[in-house]
Design a protein around this motif. Structure first.
Motif, PDB file in Angstrom:
ATOM      1  N   UNK A   1     -20.959  75.539  43.688  1.00 29.40           N
ATOM      2  CA  UNK A   1     -19.722  76.201  43.326  1.00 29.40           C
ATOM      3  C   UNK A   1     -18.925  76.558  44.577  1.00 29.40           C
ATOM      4  N   UNK A   2     -17.623  76.674  44.394  1.00 33.18           N
ATOM      5  CA  UNK A   2     -16.745  77.056  45.501  1.00 33.18           C
ATOM      6  C   UNK A   2     -16.881  78.554  45.756  1.00 33.18           C
ATOM      7  N   UNK A   3     -17.188  78.964  46.984  1.00 37.58           N
ATOM      8  CA  UNK A   3     -17.328  80.409  47.267  1.00 37.58           C
ATOM      9  C   UNK A   3     -15.990  81.121  47.143  1.00 37.58           C
ATOM     10  N   UNK A   4     -16.006  82.385  46.746  1.00 35.70           N
ATOM     11  CA  UNK A   4     -14.734  83.115  46.534  1.00 35.70           C
ATOM     12  C   UNK A   4     -13.939  83.328  47.815  1.00 35.70           C
ATOM     13  N   UNK A   5     -14.594  83.274  48.976  1.00 34.14           N
ATOM     14  CA  UNK A   5     -13.912  83.513  50.246  1.00 34.14           C
ATOM     15  C   UNK A   5     -13.416  82.215  50.886  1.00 34.14           C
TER      16      UNK A   5
ATOM     17  N   UNK B   1      -7.562  75.296  52.730  1.00 39.38           N
ATOM     18  CA  UNK B   1      -7.992  73.928  53.076  1.00 39.38           C
ATOM     19  C   UNK B   1      -9.310  73.561  52.430  1.00 39.38           C
ATOM     20  N   UNK B   2     -10.240  74.512  52.405  1.00 37.71           N
ATOM     21  CA  UNK B   2     -11.531  74.253  51.775  1.00 37.71           C
ATOM     22  C   UNK B   2     -11.382  74.044  50.274  1.00 37.71           C
ATOM     23  N   UNK B   3     -10.471  74.775  49.654  1.00 38.74           N
ATOM     24  CA  UNK B   3     -10.242  74.599  48.217  1.00 38.74           C
ATOM     25  C   UNK B   3      -9.624  73.226  47.927  1.00 38.74           C
ATOM     26  N   UNK B   4      -8.661  72.833  48.780  1.00 43.28           N
ATOM     27  CA  UNK B   4      -8.041  71.507  48.588  1.00 43.28           C
ATOM     28  C   UNK B   4      -9.093  70.418  48.733  1.00 43.28           C
TER      29      UNK B   4
END
Length: 283
Positions: free
Chosen positions: A2-6, A10-13
């Motif tokens: 899962x994608x960490x909340x912090x 760029x990391x989300x993209x």
């Protein structure tokens, strides 16, 4: 994962973009197979979707091409030839490939890398070159156009898969088990079947399944070294595309896809079982 909340922008993209790219690649690879399956139920003798199929009309779908496959003598003879050739080639590949992998796993064997490269070369050399070489060799020794010749040719293609899977299984093998077996009085043969084989069995079976798929789907080699009496299912499909275009080919392709999915699912189950046995993954 899962994608960490912090995570940064760029990391989300990258997180979502990577998944989109993987999805597009997967669709590119699987789309041709997904198109073949519904076309195999076409009620007409067409290789395209009819207006009735696009409208999802029940009359536009039929099992006529599957019935043709199971009632046509040419298709059944080709299926029988494949059933005779593939298991025999698989057994030979498993026997020779397992012994080669076990032998090459010993550290004292000289030129292990060179021997391994030679044994897995059928996976690297273009198939048409291997087929031409087998044709000239078999014609000299009298195996051209024989059942034994086709089985030996398919076994040569399957051996590299067995060697690779068994060698991967032997990476985590505890050598102290064989030494303990020898100290207790067991000979090399008994040690192999009672100690080594149960632990490397998932790799052996996985390699055998890959060898079976390779033999069952192979067409180039059998065109060179086989005869009309060894006309396999892929050969019959090739002839059907070249001489008499029939949607029965789509039905056969769908059946082969279903068999391949079943075998690959078995391979994945065995791979996970092997990892659990070697303590590489949680139970």
């Amino acid at each position: 994962m899962d994608l960490p909340p912090y995570a940064s922008t760029g990391e989300r993209i990258w997180f979502y973009g990577f998944r989109v790219i993987c999805g597009l690649i997967f669709f590119f690879l699987i789309a041709p197979i997904l198109i073949i399956i519904p076309l195999s139920f076409n009620a007409e003798n067409f290789f395209t979707f009819t207006p009735g199929m696009l409208a999802l009309e029940s009359e536009a779908y039929s099992l006529r091409h599957y019935r043709d496959f199971f009632t046509n003598d040419s298709w059944q003879q080709a299926l029988w030839n494949s059933v005779k050739i593939a298991p025999a080639a698989t057994l030979m590949s498993v026997a020779l490939g397992t012994l080669a992998a076990v032998g090459l796993s010993q550290p004292h064997v000289p030129f292990r890398r060179a021997i391994m490269a030679i044994l897995i070369s059928p996976m690297i050399v273009p198939l048409i070159i291997s087929a031409a070489g087998m044709y000239f060799f078999y014609s000299r020794v009298g195996l051209q156009g024989t059942y034994i010749g086709v089985v030996l040719a398919h076994a040569a293609l399957g051996i590299p898969f067995v060697i690779i899977t068994v060698t991967a299984t032997l990476v985590g093998f505890d050598r102290s088990l064989t030494r303990a077996s020898a100290n207790l009085g067991a000979g090399p043969v008994r040690t192999f079947f009672r100690v080594q084989m149960p632990l490397i069995l998932p790799g052996v079976v996985s390699g055998g399944l890959f060898a079976f798929i390779t033999s069952f789907d192979e067409v180039v080699i059998v065109l060179f070294v086989g005869s009309a009496g060894q006309k396999t299912l892929p050969w019959q499909m090739f002839i059907g595309l070249r001489e008499q275009i029939s949607p029965t080919i789509l039905a056969v392709a769908t059946i082969l896809v279903a068999i391949s999915i079943l075998l690959l699912t078995t391979v994945e189950i065995l791979r996970r079982r092997s990892e659990r046995m070697r303590g590489m993954s949680p139970g």
